[in-house]
Design a protein around this motif. Structure first.
Motif, mmCIF file in Angstrom:
data_model
loop_
_atom_site.group_PDB
_atom_site.id
_atom_site.type_symbol
_atom_site.label_atom_id
_atom_site.label_comp_id
_atom_site.label_asym_id
_atom_site.label_seq_id
_atom_site.Cartn_x
_atom_site.Cartn_y
_atom_site.Cartn_z
ATOM 1 N N PHE A 258 1.901 6.822 -7.000
ATOM 2 C CA PHE A 258 1.195 6.786 -8.285
ATOM 3 C C PHE A 258 -0.257 7.225 -8.123
ATOM 4 O O PHE A 258 -0.802 7.933 -8.963
ATOM 5 C CB PHE A 258 1.263 5.379 -8.881
ATOM 6 N N ALA A 259 -0.876 6.804 -7.024
ATOM 7 C CA ALA A 259 -2.264 7.189 -6.788
ATOM 8 C C ALA A 259 -2.364 8.700 -6.597
ATOM 9 O O ALA A 259 -3.244 9.362 -7.157
ATOM 10 C CB ALA A 259 -2.810 6.459 -5.561
ATOM 11 N N VAL A 260 -1.438 9.253 -5.835
ATOM 12 C CA VAL A 260 -1.520 10.689 -5.553
ATOM 13 C C VAL A 260 -1.312 11.492 -6.839
ATOM 14 O O VAL A 260 -1.944 12.528 -7.041
ATOM 15 C CB VAL A 260 -0.542 11.109 -4.432
ATOM 16 N N LYS B 248 -0.638 -2.027 -12.966
ATOM 17 C CA LYS B 248 -0.960 -1.639 -11.588
ATOM 18 C C LYS B 248 -0.893 -0.119 -11.443
ATOM 19 O O LYS B 248 -1.771 0.494 -10.839
ATOM 20 C CB LYS B 248 0.022 -2.311 -10.628
ATOM 21 N N VAL B 249 0.143 0.482 -12.017
ATOM 22 C CA VAL B 249 0.293 1.935 -11.950
ATOM 23 C C VAL B 249 -0.861 2.625 -12.677
ATOM 24 O O VAL B 249 -1.424 3.606 -12.188
ATOM 25 C CB VAL B 249 1.660 2.375 -12.531
ATOM 26 N N ALA C 297 -7.635 6.616 -8.595
ATOM 27 C CA ALA C 297 -7.531 7.801 -7.743
ATOM 28 C C ALA C 297 -8.112 9.026 -8.442
ATOM 29 O O ALA C 297 -8.826 9.840 -7.830
ATOM 30 C CB ALA C 297 -6.071 8.045 -7.355
ATOM 31 N N SER D 160 -7.528 4.408 -3.364
ATOM 32 C CA SER D 160 -6.959 3.757 -4.539
ATOM 33 C C SER D 160 -5.805 2.836 -4.158
ATOM 34 O O SER D 160 -5.722 1.698 -4.617
ATOM 35 C CB SER D 160 -6.501 4.818 -5.541
ATOM 36 N N SER D 161 -4.893 3.330 -3.302
ATOM 37 C CA SER D 161 -3.722 2.526 -2.908
ATOM 38 C C SER D 161 -4.133 1.246 -2.196
ATOM 39 O O SER D 161 -3.531 0.187 -2.413
ATOM 40 C CB SER D 161 -2.805 3.331 -1.983
ATOM 41 N N ILE D 162 -5.158 1.342 -1.347
ATOM 42 C CA ILE D 162 -5.589 0.177 -0.568
ATOM 43 C C ILE D 162 -6.355 -0.817 -1.448
ATOM 44 O O ILE D 162 -6.050 -2.009 -1.460
ATOM 45 C CB ILE D 162 -6.446 0.616 0.648
ATOM 46 N N ASN E 250 2.287 2.061 -3.313
ATOM 47 C CA ASN E 250 1.281 2.487 -4.292
ATOM 48 C C ASN E 250 1.015 3.991 -4.242
ATOM 49 O O ASN E 250 0.592 4.597 -5.226
ATOM 50 C CB ASN E 250 -0.061 1.799 -4.004
ATOM 51 N N ILE E 251 1.234 4.562 -3.081
ATOM 52 C CA ILE E 251 0.785 5.941 -2.842
ATOM 53 C C ILE E 251 1.306 6.972 -3.856
ATOM 54 O O ILE E 251 0.521 7.777 -4.356
ATOM 55 C CB ILE E 251 1.094 6.344 -1.380
ATOM 56 N N THR F 89 -6.401 9.123 -2.772
ATOM 57 C CA THR F 89 -5.080 8.485 -2.752
ATOM 58 C C THR F 89 -5.095 7.211 -1.905
ATOM 59 O O THR F 89 -4.656 6.139 -2.352
ATOM 60 C CB THR F 89 -4.024 9.449 -2.177
ATOM 61 N N LEU F 90 -5.607 7.325 -0.686
ATOM 62 C CA LEU F 90 -5.601 6.171 0.212
ATOM 63 C C LEU F 90 -6.519 5.070 -0.299
ATOM 64 O O LEU F 90 -6.142 3.893 -0.308
ATOM 65 C CB LEU F 90 -6.008 6.601 1.629
ATOM 66 N N VAL G 155 -6.463 -1.175 -4.761
ATOM 67 C CA VAL G 155 -5.642 -1.816 -5.802
ATOM 68 C C VAL G 155 -4.732 -2.874 -5.181
ATOM 69 O O VAL G 155 -4.533 -3.952 -5.742
ATOM 70 C CB VAL G 155 -4.827 -0.761 -6.585
ATOM 71 N N GLU G 156 -4.196 -2.577 -3.984
ATOM 72 C CA GLU G 156 -3.327 -3.548 -3.316
ATOM 73 C C GLU G 156 -4.101 -4.817 -2.960
ATOM 74 O O GLU G 156 -3.581 -5.929 -3.105
ATOM 75 C CB GLU G 156 -2.711 -2.926 -2.051
ATOM 76 N N VAL H 123 0.844 -1.202 0.000
ATOM 77 C CA VAL H 123 0.000 0.000 0.000
ATOM 78 C C VAL H 123 0.880 1.253 0.000
ATOM 79 O O VAL H 123 0.637 2.200 -0.754
ATOM 80 C CB VAL H 123 -0.951 0.012 1.217
ATOM 81 N N GLY I 114 -2.279 10.615 -9.852
ATOM 82 C CA GLY I 114 -3.561 10.567 -10.555
ATOM 83 C C GLY I 114 -4.537 11.582 -9.992
ATOM 84 O O GLY I 114 -5.176 12.341 -10.732
ATOM 85 N N ALA I 115 -4.626 11.630 -8.671
ATOM 86 C CA ALA I 115 -5.561 12.543 -8.021
ATOM 87 C C ALA I 115 -5.134 13.999 -8.165
ATOM 88 O O ALA I 115 -5.973 14.895 -8.274
ATOM 89 C CB ALA I 115 -5.699 12.179 -6.538
ATOM 90 N N LEU J 159 -3.886 2.365 -10.468
ATOM 91 C CA LEU J 159 -3.757 3.246 -9.301
ATOM 92 C C LEU J 159 -4.100 4.685 -9.661
ATOM 93 O O LEU J 159 -4.866 5.357 -8.971
ATOM 94 C CB LEU J 159 -2.319 3.202 -8.770
ATOM 95 N N ALA J 160 -3.525 5.164 -10.774
ATOM 96 C CA ALA J 160 -3.728 6.547 -11.167
ATOM 97 C C ALA J 160 -5.169 6.790 -11.613
ATOM 98 O O ALA J 160 -5.806 7.767 -11.200
ATOM 99 C CB ALA J 160 -2.750 6.921 -12.275
#
Lengths: 102, 235
Positions: free
Chosen positions: A45-47, B182-183, B190, B216-218, A42-43, B213-214, B220-221, A39, A49-50, B186-187
């Protein structure tokens, strides 16, 4: 900017330093459970996107087209080139021409 | 402190310093367009020294987001450093805690990569100081120079500069997406959650980014953890 800005810097400095210093000084030799470390990794890449969407569309108030052009150019350049500066300068260049013309 | 390995560290850090040059310069420029003074912009680089967080804070400041939320988002963005410094423990020479505490300030994505990929079994403390110092100097110096340049740009160029931040995020994200589902997931996930909060107005910008962010990260994991266990999707 007022006093709140300096408190923001102070807070940012603190929450940036803690994750840097804590494991290095106090967690010698311990391993995180794989799901947690997954987790965490992952942060970033997720951040991204957002952060990009939907804000990229609204960089110029009342001018959606400006943002849409910027987004299309940035993504196109990023697919062509892996160099971040090419993407940044190229997008700025196209939008500068657009701002001059319209 | 070992002088020789300090100089080696400086040398190994040159590529980082060069890499920071455009990023810090752009940060200074953007800080200027966001309305920060040169002292305020440079102070952030001096005390925070984290590219992604500093860029993000500009977006949030421009949107009038509550300072507490700016700090909270910074924390979430920097949680990944827990991972890096935890991993670095194994790689670094044993040293007094307060000494490690000093060079820990200089651990960024980039300096971590340099330190973690050194061929030696154990990296010397003075080497870490060299790597950290040269990157830090470049970051602070070019923030100030970027701000000065920004103050002298014509208006049409400053308008175009407003995209720079987002273009940089795109430039960082897209190459990581290539060949990595995965990337991409994630993007996109989010971004969708954040878009949902934006258009429904359910959450303010800072909270929306944090939750997106949280979540999506959780999620997807969890999806990937199930896959690797061989469970059917959606099970």
């Amino acid at each position: 900017m007022g006093a709140w800005y300096w408190w923001t810097i102070f807070g940012m400095a603190l929450v940036t330093y803690i994750p840097r210093v804590f494991p290095l000084t106090f967690l010698e030799g311990k391993k995180l459970p794989p799901v947690i470390s997954g987790v965490l990794s992952n942060i970033p890449f997720a951040v991204l996107g957002a952060l990009i969407f939907p804000a990229i569309l609204y960089v110029q108030q009342g001018n959606l087209l400006f943002g849409v052009i910027g987004a299309v150019v940035a993504f196109t350049l990023a697919i062509i080139s892996t160099n971040v500066m090419v993407v940044v300068l190229g997008t700025i260049g196209v939008l500068a021409v657009y701002s001059l013309l319209f | 402190m070992n002088n020789n390995s300090f100089v080696k560290g400086l040398r190994a850090g040159i590529s980082i310093a060069i890499g920071y040059f455009p990023v810090a310069l752009t940060f200074g420029l953007l800080a200027k367009t966001t309305g920060l003074s040169i002292v305020e912009a440079t102070a952030m680089s001096i005390f925070v020294f984290a590219g992604a967080s500093q860029y993000m804070s500009l977006t949030l400041i421009a949107n009038g987001v509550d300072p507490i939320l700016i700090v909270l988002n910074t924390f979430v963005l920097n949680i990944r450093h827990f991972l890096m410094t935890a991993a670095l423990n194994e790689k670094m020479h044993s040293e007094k805690r307060w000494v490690k505490g000093i060079y820990a300030f200089g651990i960024t994505d980039e300096s971590f990569s340099v330190l973690a990929t050194q061929k030696e079994d154990k990296v010397r403390t003075s080497f870490a100081f060299g790597v950290a110092l040269i990157g830090y100097s470049s970051w602070v110096l070019f923030t100030a120079i970027g701000h000065i340049i920004g103050a002298n740009l014509p208006a049409f160029l400053q308008a175009a500069m407003s995209i720079a931040l987002y273009a940089m995020f795109v430039g960082l994200l897209v190459p990581s997406m290539r060949g990595n589902r995965k990337v991409v997931l994630l993007a996109l996930f989010a971004a969708s959650i954040n878009g949902f909060f934006y258009w429904t107005g359910l959450l303010s910008t800072g909270w929306a980014i944090l939750v997106a962010t949280l979540a999506s990260s959780i999620v997807v994991e969890i999806i990937y953890a199930r896959r690797s266990l061989g469970l059917p999707e959606g099970a």
